[in-house]
Design an enzyme around this catalytic site. Structure first.
Site, mmCIF file in Angstrom:
data_model
loop_
_atom_site.group_PDB
_atom_site.id
_atom_site.type_symbol
_atom_site.label_atom_id
_atom_site.label_comp_id
_atom_site.label_asym_id
_atom_site.label_seq_id
_atom_site.Cartn_x
_atom_site.Cartn_y
_atom_site.Cartn_z
ATOM 1 N N GLU A 35 0.825 -1.222 0.000
ATOM 2 C CA GLU A 35 0.000 0.000 0.000
ATOM 3 C C GLU A 35 0.853 1.263 0.000
ATOM 4 O O GLU A 35 2.077 1.214 0.194
ATOM 5 C CB GLU A 35 -0.955 0.008 1.199
ATOM 6 C CG GLU A 35 -0.247 0.050 2.540
ATOM 7 C CD GLU A 35 -1.024 0.797 3.615
ATOM 8 O OE1 GLU A 35 -1.532 1.905 3.359
ATOM 9 O OE2 GLU A 35 -1.080 0.276 4.750
ATOM 10 N N LYS A 97 -5.364 11.017 0.775
ATOM 11 C CA LYS A 97 -5.467 9.659 1.317
ATOM 12 C C LYS A 97 -6.741 9.072 0.724
ATOM 13 O O LYS A 97 -7.832 9.580 0.960
ATOM 14 C CB LYS A 97 -5.541 9.734 2.846
ATOM 15 C CG LYS A 97 -5.846 8.418 3.524
ATOM 16 C CD LYS A 97 -6.045 8.623 5.012
ATOM 17 C CE LYS A 97 -6.794 7.473 5.646
ATOM 18 N NZ LYS A 97 -7.251 7.798 7.010
ATOM 19 N N VAL A 117 -5.414 0.507 3.062
ATOM 20 C CA VAL A 117 -5.581 -0.952 2.954
ATOM 21 C C VAL A 117 -6.812 -1.261 2.103
ATOM 22 O O VAL A 117 -6.765 -2.104 1.196
ATOM 23 C CB VAL A 117 -5.684 -1.599 4.354
ATOM 24 C CG1 VAL A 117 -6.159 -3.042 4.261
ATOM 25 C CG2 VAL A 117 -4.334 -1.525 5.069
ATOM 26 N N ASP A 149 -16.611 5.779 14.246
ATOM 27 C CA ASP A 149 -15.397 5.715 13.437
ATOM 28 C C ASP A 149 -14.921 4.266 13.299
ATOM 29 O O ASP A 149 -14.268 3.709 14.177
ATOM 30 C CB ASP A 149 -14.301 6.598 14.051
ATOM 31 C CG ASP A 149 -13.116 6.776 13.115
ATOM 32 O OD1 ASP A 149 -13.044 6.053 12.099
ATOM 33 O OD2 ASP A 149 -12.262 7.633 13.399
ATOM 34 N N SER A 151 -13.007 1.898 10.388
ATOM 35 C CA SER A 151 -12.273 1.992 9.121
ATOM 36 C C SER A 151 -12.967 1.220 8.006
ATOM 37 O O SER A 151 -13.456 0.101 8.218
ATOM 38 C CB SER A 151 -10.859 1.446 9.295
ATOM 39 O OG SER A 151 -10.204 1.422 8.043
ATOM 40 N N ALA A 152 -12.957 1.813 6.819
ATOM 41 C CA ALA A 152 -13.477 1.123 5.628
ATOM 42 C C ALA A 152 -12.640 -0.114 5.289
ATOM 43 O O ALA A 152 -13.077 -0.966 4.509
ATOM 44 C CB ALA A 152 -13.508 2.079 4.438
ATOM 45 N N ASP A 153 -11.455 -0.230 5.896
ATOM 46 C CA ASP A 153 -10.638 -1.440 5.680
ATOM 47 C C ASP A 153 -11.430 -2.692 6.062
ATOM 48 O O ASP A 153 -11.279 -3.748 5.434
ATOM 49 C CB ASP A 153 -9.363 -1.415 6.548
ATOM 50 C CG ASP A 153 -8.375 -0.327 6.144
ATOM 51 O OD1 ASP A 153 -8.592 0.347 5.120
ATOM 52 O OD2 ASP A 153 -7.384 -0.163 6.893
ATOM 53 N N LYS A 170 -2.804 -1.227 15.527
ATOM 54 C CA LYS A 170 -2.264 -0.371 16.584
ATOM 55 C C LYS A 170 -3.284 -0.185 17.690
ATOM 56 O O LYS A 170 -4.485 -0.168 17.433
ATOM 57 C CB LYS A 170 -1.930 1.002 16.011
ATOM 58 C CG LYS A 170 -0.559 1.042 15.398
ATOM 59 C CD LYS A 170 -0.019 2.450 15.277
ATOM 60 C CE LYS A 170 1.325 2.382 14.601
ATOM 61 N NZ LYS A 170 1.404 3.080 13.336
HETATM 62 N N1 PSU Z 1 -2.348 1.884 10.715
HETATM 63 C C1 PSU Z 1 -1.007 1.939 10.793
HETATM 64 N N2 PSU Z 1 -0.310 2.496 9.765
HETATM 65 C C2 PSU Z 1 -0.936 3.004 8.659
HETATM 66 C C3 PSU Z 1 -2.373 2.931 8.588
HETATM 67 C C4 PSU Z 1 -3.022 2.367 9.631
HETATM 68 O O1 PSU Z 1 -0.439 1.502 11.767
HETATM 69 O O2 PSU Z 1 -0.264 3.522 7.753
HETATM 70 C C5 PSU Z 1 -3.066 3.464 7.371
HETATM 71 C C6 PSU Z 1 -3.395 2.328 6.385
HETATM 72 O O3 PSU Z 1 -3.297 2.819 5.069
HETATM 73 C C7 PSU Z 1 -4.844 2.032 6.713
HETATM 74 C C8 PSU Z 1 -5.373 3.411 7.002
HETATM 75 O O4 PSU Z 1 -5.553 1.408 5.666
HETATM 76 O O5 PSU Z 1 -4.334 4.031 7.741
HETATM 77 C C9 PSU Z 1 -6.664 3.390 7.770
HETATM 78 O O6 PSU Z 1 -7.226 4.659 7.803
HETATM 79 P P1 PSU Z 1 -8.727 4.833 8.332
HETATM 80 O O7 PSU Z 1 -8.703 4.462 9.770
HETATM 81 O O8 PSU Z 1 -9.035 6.292 8.123
HETATM 82 O O9 PSU Z 1 -9.580 3.931 7.507
HETATM 83 MN MN MN Z 2 -11.925 6.384 10.284
#
Ligand code: PSU
Ligand code: MN
Length: 319
Positions: A35, A97, A117, A149, A151-153, A170
């Site tokens: 990624e 992003k 991701v 909140d 994540s869309a992941d 994390k």
């Molecule tokens: N967690 C990490 N390092 C990262 C990310 C998450 O420890 O770089 C990044 C990844 O690209 C992940 C994104 O897909 O943050 C998730 O963002 P969000 O929570 O806004 O979906």
């Molecule tokens: Mn988010």
């Protein structure tokens, strides 16, 4: 009514597959997706660029072809040039992003974006890549019962057929709720040689994975079984950080607490939330956490290469 499904290689006019990656795919050789939000938003310059190139080299050294994914000038890219990686790294957090939601806007405007991701999985699937290595996945944030909140992941893992090799998630996240969410959506979480869900900087957490598997072969076998019977969605392969680079839990916990408080005080939300927390945890723990972060990504690249190699053996007619 016409149904909408993801356009793969042959018909996708928005996708550019790097020649080296295209050749590997055509010859049924192993490819590992990587990624790019980790480059722009996950690490500071210049370590981000150095790490991205080192991760690609690690994948190659372990017998697979790397395909770093991003959107460049409106084109979906599976496989970047060094110059493109450099641009993402130097632009850093000013680059868009891009998660699933954002893809059509970046494409339509012909601009450049780093993929999370979720969007990396999506573009990998379009290209026909099944294995992906990163650092940590997004998940359910602490306090999500109020902020919503998530994540869309996680939704991407529920619907797109790509295995994501990561060091867990994390502790900026609520790991318990993240596991519950994945369970609801039918996404398996596999621990590589561990019964515990790793928490990125630490090798374990208070939570167990669904299945422990001890070899790349065993993981590839499950992927083959899942996808060859037509089950949709991906899999989380959680690979603990190497012992030598693991960090004291108290150090990380303190930094995470402070970062979360600052985020709340500053009213940070939406897509800004994760990059803000990542950057603050990195700053608060100094160079230590960055060195650990780099090592765990390399470790994941090695396992992903091994899984991609093993997965190819299941694609041959003898199975
Ligand atoms: N967690 C990490 N390092 C990262 C990310 C998450 O420890 O770089 C990044 C990844 O690209 C992940 C994104 O897909 O943050 C998730 O963002 P969000 O929570 O806004 O979906
Ligand atoms: Mn988010």
């Amino acid at each position: 009514m016409q149904s909408i499904s993801i356009q793969t290689t042959m018909t996708n006019t928005y996708l550019d597959i790097h020649p080296e990656v295209a050749q590997a795919l055509a010859e049924h050789r192993p490819v590992v997706a990587l990624e790019s939000t980790i480059i722009s938003h996950g690490m500071p310059y210049p370590q981000n660029v150095a790490t991205a190139l080192q991760v690609e080299a690690e994948v190659r050294q372990h017998g697979a072809v790397p395909a770093t994914i991003a959107i460049v000038n409106g084109r979906l890219k599976a496989g970047l040039t060094e110059a493109e990686i450099e641009i993402l790294g130097t632009t850093g957090r000013s680059v868009s992003k891009v998660s699933r939601r954002d893809i059509p806007f970046i494409v339509a405007s012909g601009t450049t974006g780093a993929t999370t991701v979720a969007s990396t999985m999506l573009i990998a699937a379009m290209a026909g890549i099944r294995v992906f290595a990163t650092g940590g996945i997004g998940g359910v944030h602490r306090g999500a019962q109020h902020s919503f909140d998530v994540s869309a992941d996680l939704q991407e893992l529920a619907q797109t057929p790509v295995a994501v090799v990561c060091a867990g998630a994390k502790s900026i996240l609520d790991l318990r709720l993240t596991l519950e969410y994945l369970e609801t959506h039918g996404v398996p979480v596999v621990g590589y040689q561990t019964p515990w869900l790793p928490a990125f900087f630490t090798r374990d957490s208070a939570f167990k994975v669904d299945y422990q598997l001890d070899t790349a072969q065993a993981i590839a076998h499950v992927l083959h079984a899942k996808w060859s019977m037509g089950l949709q969605g991906g899999m989380v392969v959680a690979n603990p950080i190497p012992e030598a680079y693991a960090m004291p839990r108290a150090t990380i916990d303190a930094a995470v607490e402070q970062a979360l408080q600052e985020a709340q005080a500053q009213g940070i939300g939406g897509k800004e939330s994760t990059p803000f927390l990542l950057a603050r945890v990195c700053e608060l723990t100094g160079g230590d956490s960055l060195a650990s972060n780099i090592q765990l990504v390399l470790n994941n690249a090695r396992l992903a290469a091994a899984i991609a190699i093993a997965y190819q053996t299941f694609q041959t007619p003898s199975h």
